[in-house]
Design a protein around this motif. Sequence first.
Motif: not given
Length: 155
Positions: A108-131
């Motif tokens: 399956a190939l999906f096209e995702l809008p990236t602005a909201r996804l990027a903001e949401w992912l940034d919020a997850t990294y504020r909770i638990v950093t990549a490190e």
Amino acid sequence: MHRDQSPLRARPVPGHVPPLLLDVDQMLDEFTRRPVRAAFHFDPDAPAVISVEFLAERGPGLLWRIGRELLHRGVTSMSGSGEVRMWPTLSRERPSSWLLLESPDVEALFELPTARLAEWLDATYRIVTAEAEMAGLDWDAFLRRLLGSPGATAD
């Protein structure tokens, strides 16, 4: 009362990022798109993995667990290999990314809008950093399960 202090506004829960619901397009072929709703879930107890449920109009949805780093990188560059890959589209008018999911039974190939996804992912990294995302992993137990060693428990 300040306008940002509305009593109807929900208070954020520390360590919690609400699920992200996105309208995405599934590419059925080169010219045919099917709108699909996708729900992205983040669990701070398993921060390296994002659960993505593609919701069907009728019947059960399809659940994939995708690496958070893969999604984060796929917003701006080629990311992933094998069964899950993501990369930005070339369109300048609407920032989006392609998400390709493959298994022996499904492609399956999906096209995702990236602005909201990027903001949401940034919020997850504020909770638990990549490190810190692998800090809670019991590496010995993980390796025992991976290698099928005695004393390993299946989850």
